[in-house]
Design an enzyme around this catalytic site. Structure first.
Site, PDB file in Angstrom:
ATOM      1  CD  GLU A 116      -3.144  -1.931   0.112  1.00  0.00           C
ATOM      2  OE1 GLU A 116      -3.026  -0.791  -0.376  1.00  0.00           O
ATOM      3  OE2 GLU A 116      -3.552  -2.564  -0.264  1.00  0.00           O
ATOM      4  CG  HIS A 140      -4.442  -0.409   5.834  1.00  0.00           C
ATOM      5  ND1 HIS A 140      -5.428  -0.283   5.954  1.00  0.00           N
ATOM      6  CD2 HIS A 140      -3.778  -1.678   5.538  1.00  0.00           C
ATOM      7  CE1 HIS A 140      -6.419  -1.336   5.283  1.00  0.00           C
ATOM      8  NE2 HIS A 140      -5.056  -2.015   4.808  1.00  0.00           N
ATOM      9  CG  HIS A 142      -7.254  -5.908   7.636  1.00  0.00           C
ATOM     10  ND1 HIS A 142      -6.494  -5.949   6.855  1.00  0.00           N
ATOM     11  CD2 HIS A 142      -7.014  -4.686   6.920  1.00  0.00           C
ATOM     12  CE1 HIS A 142      -6.062  -6.285   5.874  1.00  0.00           C
ATOM     13  NE2 HIS A 142      -6.006  -5.608   5.851  1.00  0.00           N
ATOM     14  CD  GLU A 170     -13.101   8.820  24.031  1.00  0.00           C
ATOM     15  OE1 GLU A 170     -11.396   9.137  24.427  1.00  0.00           O
ATOM     16  OE2 GLU A 170     -13.514   8.310  23.646  1.00  0.00           O
ATOM     17  CG  HIS A 211      -9.160  -3.463   2.822  1.00  0.00           C
ATOM     18  ND1 HIS A 211      -8.900  -3.621   1.811  1.00  0.00           N
ATOM     19  CD2 HIS A 211      -8.684  -4.021   3.460  1.00  0.00           C
ATOM     20  CE1 HIS A 211      -7.723  -3.949   1.843  1.00  0.00           C
ATOM     21  NE2 HIS A 211      -6.685  -4.063   3.429  1.00  0.00           N
TER      22      HIS A 211
HETATM   23  O1  2HA Z   1      -0.636  -5.604   4.020  1.00  0.00           O
HETATM   24  O2  2HA Z   1      -3.252  -4.954   4.411  1.00  0.00           O
HETATM   25  O3  2HA Z   1      -4.288  -4.103   2.415  1.00  0.00           O
HETATM   26  C1  2HA Z   1      -1.851  -6.417   3.657  1.00  0.00           C
HETATM   27  C2  2HA Z   1      -3.015  -5.322   2.761  1.00  0.00           C
HETATM   28  C3  2HA Z   1      -3.195  -4.569   2.056  1.00  0.00           C
HETATM   29 ZN    ZN Z   2      -5.621  -4.202   3.785  1.00  0.00          ZN
END
Ligand code: 2HA
Ligand code: ZN
Length: 273
Positions: A116, A140, A142, A170, A211
Site C-alpha cells: 500500500e 492501515h 483490519h 467522545e 477491507h
Molecule cells: O498489507 O492490508 O491492504 C496487506 C494489506 C493490504
Molecule cells: Zn489491508
C-alpha cells in the site's frame, strides 16, 4: 545512533505490536508509515546506506521529495515486528521528483515496502499540506467491527460519521471532521490510493468497505488514539444493532452542538440534520 535505538523506531514497533495484539493484523494484514523529522534523519544517518537501487513508487508525490520514511514491509507479519524489525520494516528515501524510492535501512532478505506504499505516500502528502507539515503517521489495519459495519450501513460518509458519533460522547470530539468511506476496490494500486487521498483532504479517517481502515495523525499516540476510538464506537454499534434495530434513545444533533463550545471543536455541518 543506531536506527533501532531511536525513539521513533521503538514507538513504531510498539504500535505494530499493539495492533497485532488487538487482533487488527491477521497474517500480513495492515501497514504503518511514518514521515521522519529532519533531526531524526540526522540522528541515525551513520546507520543508513545510500548504495541501493532506485525503484518506482507507482505514483507521484512531489511535495514529499527527498524525505525519509519508516515503513512496514510487504508480506511481513505485524506479529514479527518486535522480534525481527530489520526484516519487517525499513527506511526509504524519495528522489528529487517524488517518483522513486531507495531503501536506506532495514528490509533485510530482499524485503520491500508495503504493497500500500502508493496509498501511504499519497495520504502523507495530502495531510502534510492540510496540516502545514504537522501530520506524519498513516496507519492501515483490519479491525473487526469497522469491517462488519461496511456490510450493514450505507457506504456514505454521512451514515458512518453520524452512526459512530452517536455511540460515545467522545467520538465527535475525537473526529469532528467525520469519516470518509471508499467503496470496495482492488487494494494496493494507484486507483484506491487516489480515492483515499481525496478523502484525506477532509478527514483523518477513511474506511475501505469490506477491507479495513486508514487513519492519520501528527504522532503515533494520537493516531493510535483515533483508531482505538473509532473501532470502540464500531463495537458499541455492532452490539446495539445486535440487540435491537431501533435505538430507544441516543445523543441528538442538538446535543452534539452543545459540545462545540466547551470542547473547542466545530463539527462538519453536513453530518448534522
Ligand atoms: O498489507 O492490508 O491492504 C496487506 C494489506 C493490504
Ligand atoms: Zn489491508
Amino acid at each position: 545512533m543506531k536506527v533501532l535505538e531511536s525513539e521513533f523506531a521503538q514507538r513504531f514497533i510498539r504500535m505494530c505490536d499493539d495492533g497485532y495484539h488487538r487482533g487488527w493484523h491477521e497474517r500480513n494484514g495492515g501497514n504503518l508509515s511514518y514521515r521522519m523529522i529532519q533531526e531524526e534523519v540526522e540522528q541515525v544517518k551513520d546507520d543508513l546506506s545510500f548504495t541501493g537501487d532506485w525503484h518506482e513508487i507507482g505514483t507521484e508525490v512531489p511535495s514529499l521529495k527527498d524525505e525519509y520514511f519508516l515503513v512496514k514491509c510487504t508480506g511481513a507479519y505485524m506479529m514479527n515486528m518486535a522480534r525481527k524489525p530489520e526484516e519487517c520494516m525499513g527506511i526509504i528515501r524519495l528522489d528529487h521528483e517524488g517518483k522513486k524510492y531507495q531503501i536506506v535501512w532495514g528490509m533485510h532478505n530482499g524485503m520491500k515496502p508495503t504493497s500500500e506504499l502508493p496509498s501511504h505516500l499519497m495520504n502523507l502528502e495530502v495531510v502534510k499540506a492540510r496540516t502545514n507539515g504537522k501530520y506524519r503517521v498513516v496507519y492501515h489495519c483490519h479491525p473487526v467491527n469497522v469491517i462488519a459495519l461496511t456490510f450493514v450501513l450505507p457506504l456514505t460518509d454521512k451514515a458512518f460519521t453520524h452512526e459512530l458519533w452517536e455511540m460515545a460522547t467522545e467520538c465527535p470530539i475525537v473526529f469532528p471532521a467525520g469519516i470518509g468511506v471508499v467503496p470496495w476496490m482492488v487494494p494496493g494500486g494507484k486507483e484506491i490510493a487516489v480515492a483515499t487521498s481525496k478523502l484525506m483532504k477532509t478527514y483523518d479517517v477513511a474506511i475501505w468497505a469490506h477491507h479495513g481502515i486508514f487513519v492519520t495523525g501528527p504522532d503515533f499516540d494520537t493516531t493510535w488514539g483515533l483508531i482505538d476510538t473509532v473501532e470502540k464506537s464500531a463495537e458499541i454499534l455492532v452490539k446495539v444493532r445486535s440487540m435491537t434495530d431501533k435505538k430507544r434513545q441516543t445523543i441528538t444533533d442538538e446535543d452534539f452542538k452543545k459540545l462545540e463550545e466547551p470542547f473547542h471543536v466545530k463539527f462538519n455541518p453536513e453530518f448534522l440534520k
